[in-house]
Scaffold this active site. Structure first.
Site, PDB file in Angstrom:
ATOM      1  N   CYS A 138       1.040  -1.184  -0.315  1.00  0.00           N
ATOM      2  CA  CYS A 138       0.066   0.077   0.074  1.00  0.00           C
ATOM      3  C   CYS A 138       0.976   1.239  -0.049  1.00  0.00           C
ATOM      4  O   CYS A 138       2.141   1.243   0.248  1.00  0.00           O
ATOM      5  CB  CYS A 138      -0.864  -0.114   1.224  1.00  0.00           C
ATOM      6  SG  CYS A 138      -1.836  -1.433   1.399  1.00  0.00           S
TER       7      CYS A 138
ATOM      8  N   ARG B 253       1.045   1.467  -6.086  1.00  0.00           N
ATOM      9  CA  ARG B 253       1.197   0.704  -4.906  1.00  0.00           C
ATOM     10  C   ARG B 253      -0.358   0.226  -4.418  1.00  0.00           C
ATOM     11  O   ARG B 253      -0.376  -0.727  -3.478  1.00  0.00           O
ATOM     12  CB  ARG B 253       1.908   1.322  -3.768  1.00  0.00           C
ATOM     13  CG  ARG B 253       3.183   1.900  -4.001  1.00  0.00           C
ATOM     14  CD  ARG B 253       3.803   2.534  -2.826  1.00  0.00           C
ATOM     15  NE  ARG B 253       3.965   1.862  -1.787  1.00  0.00           N
ATOM     16  CZ  ARG B 253       5.152   0.915  -1.612  1.00  0.00           C
ATOM     17  NH1 ARG B 253       6.010   1.308  -2.518  1.00  0.00           N
ATOM     18  NH2 ARG B 253       5.231   0.264  -0.410  1.00  0.00           N
TER      19      ARG B 253
ATOM     20  N   TRP C 187      -3.896  -1.717  -1.433  1.00  0.00           N
ATOM     21  CA  TRP C 187      -4.259  -3.067  -1.951  1.00  0.00           C
ATOM     22  C   TRP C 187      -4.737  -4.106  -0.922  1.00  0.00           C
ATOM     23  O   TRP C 187      -3.932  -4.395  -0.131  1.00  0.00           O
ATOM     24  CB  TRP C 187      -3.010  -3.575  -2.747  1.00  0.00           C
ATOM     25  CG  TRP C 187      -3.318  -4.598  -3.649  1.00  0.00           C
ATOM     26  CD1 TRP C 187      -3.104  -5.886  -3.269  1.00  0.00           C
ATOM     27  CD2 TRP C 187      -3.828  -4.758  -4.919  1.00  0.00           C
ATOM     28  NE1 TRP C 187      -3.534  -6.939  -4.290  1.00  0.00           N
ATOM     29  CE2 TRP C 187      -3.951  -6.003  -5.293  1.00  0.00           C
ATOM     30  CE3 TRP C 187      -4.082  -3.562  -5.733  1.00  0.00           C
ATOM     31  CZ2 TRP C 187      -4.596  -6.353  -6.473  1.00  0.00           C
ATOM     32  CZ3 TRP C 187      -4.953  -3.898  -7.111  1.00  0.00           C
ATOM     33  CH2 TRP C 187      -4.905  -5.284  -7.233  1.00  0.00           C
TER      34      TRP C 187
ATOM     35  N   ASN D 165       0.741  -0.095   5.998  1.00  0.00           N
ATOM     36  CA  ASN D 165       1.032  -0.905   4.953  1.00  0.00           C
ATOM     37  C   ASN D 165       1.762  -1.975   5.478  1.00  0.00           C
ATOM     38  O   ASN D 165       2.875  -1.934   6.364  1.00  0.00           O
ATOM     39  CB  ASN D 165       2.138  -0.067   4.231  1.00  0.00           C
ATOM     40  CG  ASN D 165       2.822  -1.179   3.148  1.00  0.00           C
ATOM     41  OD1 ASN D 165       2.144  -1.902   2.827  1.00  0.00           O
ATOM     42  ND2 ASN D 165       3.806  -0.451   2.536  1.00  0.00           N
ATOM     43  N   GLY D 166       1.169  -3.335   5.165  1.00  0.00           N
ATOM     44  CA  GLY D 166       2.078  -4.457   5.731  1.00  0.00           C
ATOM     45  C   GLY D 166       0.962  -5.428   6.140  1.00  0.00           C
ATOM     46  O   GLY D 166      -0.240  -5.316   5.810  1.00  0.00           O
TER      47      GLY D 166
ATOM     48  N   GLU E 157      17.923 -19.740 -12.388  1.00  0.00           N
ATOM     49  CA  GLU E 157      17.858 -18.112 -12.713  1.00  0.00           C
ATOM     50  C   GLU E 157      18.859 -17.345 -11.845  1.00  0.00           C
ATOM     51  O   GLU E 157      19.048 -16.188 -12.536  1.00  0.00           O
ATOM     52  CB  GLU E 157      16.408 -17.954 -12.536  1.00  0.00           C
ATOM     53  CG  GLU E 157      15.993 -16.457 -12.593  1.00  0.00           C
ATOM     54  CD  GLU E 157      16.131 -15.849 -13.705  1.00  0.00           C
ATOM     55  OE1 GLU E 157      16.148 -14.697 -13.805  1.00  0.00           O
ATOM     56  OE2 GLU E 157      16.196 -16.453 -15.038  1.00  0.00           O
TER      57      GLU E 157
ATOM     58  N   LYS F  65      21.232 -14.551 -13.703  1.00  0.00           N
ATOM     59  CA  LYS F  65      21.297 -13.127 -13.559  1.00  0.00           C
ATOM     60  C   LYS F  65      22.807 -12.779 -12.944  1.00  0.00           C
ATOM     61  O   LYS F  65      23.177 -11.694 -13.500  1.00  0.00           O
ATOM     62  CB  LYS F  65      20.516 -13.005 -12.243  1.00  0.00           C
ATOM     63  CG  LYS F  65      19.121 -12.745 -12.489  1.00  0.00           C
ATOM     64  CD  LYS F  65      18.517 -11.435 -13.541  1.00  0.00           C
ATOM     65  CE  LYS F  65      17.570 -11.944 -14.314  1.00  0.00           C
ATOM     66  NZ  LYS F  65      17.875 -12.903 -15.458  1.00  0.00           N
TER      67      LYS F  65
ATOM     68  N   GLU G 121      25.434 -12.745 -15.771  1.00  0.00           N
ATOM     69  CA  GLU G 121      24.794 -11.775 -16.804  1.00  0.00           C
ATOM     70  C   GLU G 121      25.192 -10.534 -16.811  1.00  0.00           C
ATOM     71  O   GLU G 121      25.664  -9.724 -17.953  1.00  0.00           O
ATOM     72  CB  GLU G 121      23.306 -12.018 -17.167  1.00  0.00           C
ATOM     73  CG  GLU G 121      22.669 -11.177 -18.176  1.00  0.00           C
ATOM     74  CD  GLU G 121      21.125 -11.222 -18.257  1.00  0.00           C
ATOM     75  OE1 GLU G 121      20.647 -11.504 -17.000  1.00  0.00           O
ATOM     76  OE2 GLU G 121      20.432 -11.183 -19.221  1.00  0.00           O
TER      77      GLU G 121
ATOM     78  N   HIS H 268      28.527 -35.790  -8.354  1.00  0.00           N
ATOM     79  CA  HIS H 268      28.619 -36.331  -9.569  1.00  0.00           C
ATOM     80  C   HIS H 268      29.666 -35.387 -10.615  1.00  0.00           C
ATOM     81  O   HIS H 268      29.257 -35.299 -11.734  1.00  0.00           O
ATOM     82  CB  HIS H 268      27.379 -36.557 -10.100  1.00  0.00           C
ATOM     83  CG  HIS H 268      26.433 -37.756  -9.595  1.00  0.00           C
ATOM     84  ND1 HIS H 268      26.911 -38.929  -9.054  1.00  0.00           N
ATOM     85  CD2 HIS H 268      25.387 -37.563  -8.998  1.00  0.00           C
ATOM     86  CE1 HIS H 268      25.797 -39.441  -8.590  1.00  0.00           C
ATOM     87  NE2 HIS H 268      25.077 -38.694  -8.286  1.00  0.00           N
TER      88      HIS H 268
ATOM     89  N   LYS I 180      24.175  -5.355 -30.383  1.00  0.00           N
ATOM     90  CA  LYS I 180      22.908  -4.769 -30.325  1.00  0.00           C
ATOM     91  C   LYS I 180      21.720  -5.185 -30.899  1.00  0.00           C
ATOM     92  O   LYS I 180      20.580  -5.111 -30.414  1.00  0.00           O
ATOM     93  CB  LYS I 180      23.082  -3.117 -31.106  1.00  0.00           C
ATOM     94  CG  LYS I 180      24.081  -2.137 -30.497  1.00  0.00           C
ATOM     95  CD  LYS I 180      24.041  -0.799 -30.928  1.00  0.00           C
ATOM     96  CE  LYS I 180      24.971   0.061 -30.317  1.00  0.00           C
ATOM     97  NZ  LYS I 180      24.939   1.362 -30.972  1.00  0.00           N
TER      98      LYS I 180
END
Length: 603
Positions: free
Chosen positions: A2, A27, A73, A99-100, A480, A484, A487, A503, A598
Site C-alpha cells: 500500500c 502501490r 491493495w 502498510n503491511g 535463474e 542473473k 549476466e 557427480h 545490439k
C-alpha cells in the site's frame, strides 16, 4: 503493498496528500482515504477504487495543516470503503494508516479487544484499537501506548498515527515495509516512496526496522526499540529530469526489482472478474482442456520461468508439461503428443528463436498461447491467444519483473483451467489471495537491501565463480539466480541440482568458493543442507536462502512463508539483489551489458 503519505506544517495538507497518493497509486488500486485537520476541524474521507474517486469527494473546506493518506491493495478484508484507510479507534480519537500484514491480529483481538466493535475487516483496525485500549486501560500517553503496541504487534508494518487532540504530531514506525521522512522548511512529510513527495522536498531520512519517529513541523525525533534517540543524516533524492521514468533510482534494474510487488497486484486486478473468477477467453480454456500435454517454449529467463511453473501447472491442471529451449526446439522438434498445446513465454514478444518455433507450430495447426509484456508484438499477433504480463516496460538488460510476472500469469492460467476441470489442487488454490500475500512477501525481501548488499560484499567480493544449489523448484530458481549473476556481474556462476554436486561438480569447490543454497521445500530441505555441509568440508563459503518455516538461527536470508506453489516468486528476489549488488561492487554499469551485440534480444 500500500502507499502512505503524510504532512505536518503546511496549510494545504489535503491537496498535497492527494497529489502524493496519485504518485503512489501503483502501490494500490482498491481504495484510498485521507485525514486532515486544522486543529479546529477534522476531515476523514474514504473512497473505494482509484485516487480520482477520493478526489471527487473532496470539497474546498477539506484542508488543514496536518494529515495522513493511504492508497490500498487488499490483504485483509475485501476492497470497500469500510476497509479503506485511515482507520479510527473506537472512541474516534486516533487515526491510523498502515502498510503491511499484522500476523497476530486475531490474538490481539482476543487478548485486548473482546469488547470492541469494528467497522471493517482489516488487521489495521485492530492496531489502532490496540493503541487506544492501552491508552485507556493503562493510562498511557499516545506515544507511550503506540510504543507498547509495537512490542505486541507481530508482522510487517509501516504505521502513521495521528491523535486528534494533538493536531501537531504524526507518530510513525516501520518493520519490513518502506517508509521515509521528508525534511522541509517549517514542515515535514512522510511517504512510502520518495517520488510521492518530491514536489515538496528532495531531502529524506530513512527509517530502520524497529524505530519509531515523532514528526512535527519543527523537526523529527527518531528512537530505537529501547527508546534511545537516534541521529541519521538525510540524503538528497537525485531525480534525473531527462530520464524521468527512472525516478530516483540509480539504475533501471533496481527500479524493476522494486516494481515486482506492484506487478503482482496489477495482475490480480487485470485478471480477476466477478465472483473471484479468472478472466480467460473461453476458446483458450476449451483448447487447453482438450490438450493432452502442454509445451512451454522460451529462452533465457523466460525458459527458467517456465521450469519454475511446470510443477504448479501439472498439480493444478493434471496435464503433463514439458519445457523446451526455443533455440533447440526449432531445429530438433521432439515427438509430440496427440493433442499438444503450446505456450510461448517472452518478455518482448519478439524473440527470434521462439518465433521460429511458432511458425512451425502454426503450420501444424496446433493451438498456441503467447504470454508477453508487449501487446501487439510479433509473437502476440501470430499466436492464436495472448495473455499479457502487465509488468510495464523492462529496460534493464537483466530481466527481473518479467520472470515473476510470467510465473504469476502461468499460475492464473493454470488455476483457471484446473478449476474448470474441478481438480482439487486448483479448487483449494486461492490464487488471487495468495498473490497478494506473495506481493507483501516480495516487499519484505526487497526491504532487506542493506543486509543483502553486505552479504554480497562478504561472500562474493573478488570471487571468480559461484554456485547456486537447490532441489525441485529451488533448483530452477538456482538456474535463474546464476543466470542473473553471470549476466551482469560477469562472475562465472552456475545453478545445480543439489544432489548432483557429488557427480563431478564438487571437484570445482575450493577454499572460498561461494555456494548459495535455496531451501523452500520441506521434503528436500534436509538433503540440501547435507549438500551444503559437503561443500563446506571442501572450503566453500555457504549462504542459505530459506523459507521462514524451515529456517535455522544461523541462516542468513529468511523468506516469508507463501503458498508452496508460489515460493519461486519470493526466493528469486534476494538472488536478483545479489546480482545487482555484485555488479555495483565490481564497478560495472548494471543496466548495460559489457559484451552484447545490439542485435541480440535479451530475455
Amino acid at each position: 503493498m500500500c502507499g502512505i503519505v503524510g504532512i505536518v506544517g503546511k496549510e494545504n495538507a489535503g491537496k498535497i496528500i492527494i497529489n502524493g497518493l496519485e504518485r503512489l497509486e501503483y502501490r494500490g488500486y482498491d481504495s484510498a482515504g485521507l485525514f486532515v485537520s486544522d486543529k479546529q476541524n477534522n476531515h476523514l474521507i474514504k473512497a473505494q477504487g482509484r485516487i480520482k474517486n477520493l478526489e471527487e469527494k473532496m470539497t474546498d473546506d477539506v484542508n488543514g495543516t496536518i494529515g495522513i493518506g493511504h492508497t490500498r491493495w487488499a490483504t485483509h478484508g475485501k476492497p470497500s470503503e469500510e476497509n479503506a484507510h485511515p482507520h479510527t479507534s473506537q472512541n474516534g480519537r486516533l487515526v491510523l494508516v498502515h502498510n503491511g500484514v499484522i500476523e497476530n491480529f486475531e490474538e490481539i483481538r482476543q487478548m485486548y479487544l473482546t469488547d470492541d466493535t469494528f467497522y471493517g475487516e482489516t488487521d489495521t483496525e485492530i492496531a489502532v484499537h490496540l493503541v487506544s485500549s492501552l491508552m485507556e486501560n493503562e493510562h498511557l500517553s499516545t506515544k507511550a501506548a503506540f510504543q507498547k503496541a509495537l512490542t505486541i504487534i507481530q508482522g510487517s508494518y509501516a504505521f502513521a498515527l495521528v491523535d486528534k487532540e494533538d493536531g501537531e504530531t504524526i507518530y510513525v514506525a516501520k518493520n519490513k515495509s518502506p517508509l521515509l521522512i521528508g525534511l522541509g522548511d517549517g514542515f515535514n512529510v512522510i511517504c512510502s516512496d520518495a517520488l510521492a513527495m518530491l514536489d515538496q522536498t528532495s531531502h529524506f531520512v530513512e527509517i530502520v526496522d524497529g524505530e519509531m519517529v515523532t514528526v512535527t513541523a519543527e523537526g523529527i525525533q527518531i528512537e530505537d526499540e529501547k527508546g534511545n534517540n537516534v541521529y541519521r543524516e538525510s540524503y538528497e533524492a537525485q531525480l534525473d529530469l531527462t530520464d524521468i521514468e527512472k525516478g530516483t533510482y540509480p539504475y533501471y534494474m533496481l527500479k524493476e526489482i522494486d516494481e515486482q510487488p506492484a506487478v503482482m497486484r496489477r495482475l490480480v486486478q487485470e485478471y480477476q472478474v466477478e465472483n473471484g473468477k479468472i478472466k480467460l477467453e473461453q476458446a483458450l480454456v476449451d483448447e487447453a482442456l482438450a490438450s493432452d500435454r502442454i509445451y512451454i517454449v522460451a529462452c533465457g529467463t523466460s525458459y527458467n520461468a517456465g521450469l519454475a511453473a511446470k510443477q504448479l501447472i501439472e498439480k493444478t491442471t493434471e496435464i503433463p508439461v514439458e519445457v523446451h529451449l526455443s533455440s533447440e526446439f526449432g531445429y530438433n522438434m521432439p515427438l509430440l503428443s496427440q493433442k499438444p498445446f503450446f505456450i510461448f513465454l517472452t518478455q518482448s514478444g519478439e524473440t527470434a528463436d521462439s518465433r521460429q518455433v511458432l511458425v512451425q507450430i502454426n503450420r501444424l495447426n496446433h493451438p498456441s498461447l503467447t504470454i508477453t509484456n508487449v501487446a501487439g508484438s510479433t509473437l502476440s499477433r501470430e499466436a492464436k491467444y495472448t495473455l499479457l504480463l502487465h509488468a510495464g516496460p523492462e529496460i534493464a538488460v537483466a530481466s527481473t519483473k518479467a520472470y515473476t510476472a510470467q510465473i504469476a500469469v502461468l499460475a492464473l492460467f493454470a488455476k483457471g483451467i484446473g478449476e474448470v476441470k474441478q481438480i482439487a489442487a486448483a479448487k483449494d488454490f486461492d490464487v488471487f489471495h495468495e498473490l497478494a500475500l506473495v506481493a507483501s512477501a516480495m516487499e519484505t525481501m526487497i526491504s532487506e537491501k542493506a543486509v543483502i548488499s553486505q552479504l554480497t560484499e562478504d561472500y562474493l567480493t573478488g570471487t571468480r565463480n559461484a554456485f547456486y544449489i537447490g532441489r525441485g523448484n529451488d533448483y530452477y530458481v538456482s538456474c535463474e539466480a546464476s543466470l542473473k549473476l553471470k549476466e551482469i556481474s560477469y562472475i562465472q556462476a552456475e545453478g545445480f541440482a543439489a544432489g548432483e554436486l557429488k557427480h563431478g561438480t564438487i571437484a570445482l569447490i575450493e577454499d572460498g568458493t561461494p555456494v548459495i543454497g535455496v531451501i523452500t521445500e520441506a521434503h528436500t530441505g534436509a538433503h540440501t543442507r547435507g549438500n551444503l555441509k559437503e561443500v563446506e568440508s571442501r572450503g566453500a563459503k555457504t549462504v542459505v536462502i530459506v523459507s521462514e518455516e524451515l529456517a535455522r538461527p544461523t541462516d542468513q536470508l529468511v523468506l516469508p512463508n507463501v503458498h508452496p506453489l508460489l515460493t519461486s516468486l519470493v526466493s528469486v528476489i534476494p538472488t536478483q539483489l545479489i546480482a545487482y549488488f555484485a555488479t555495483l561492487q565490481r564497478g560495472y554499469d548494471v543496466d548495460k551489458p559489457r559484451n552484447l551485440a545490439k542485435s541480440v534480444t535479451v530475455e
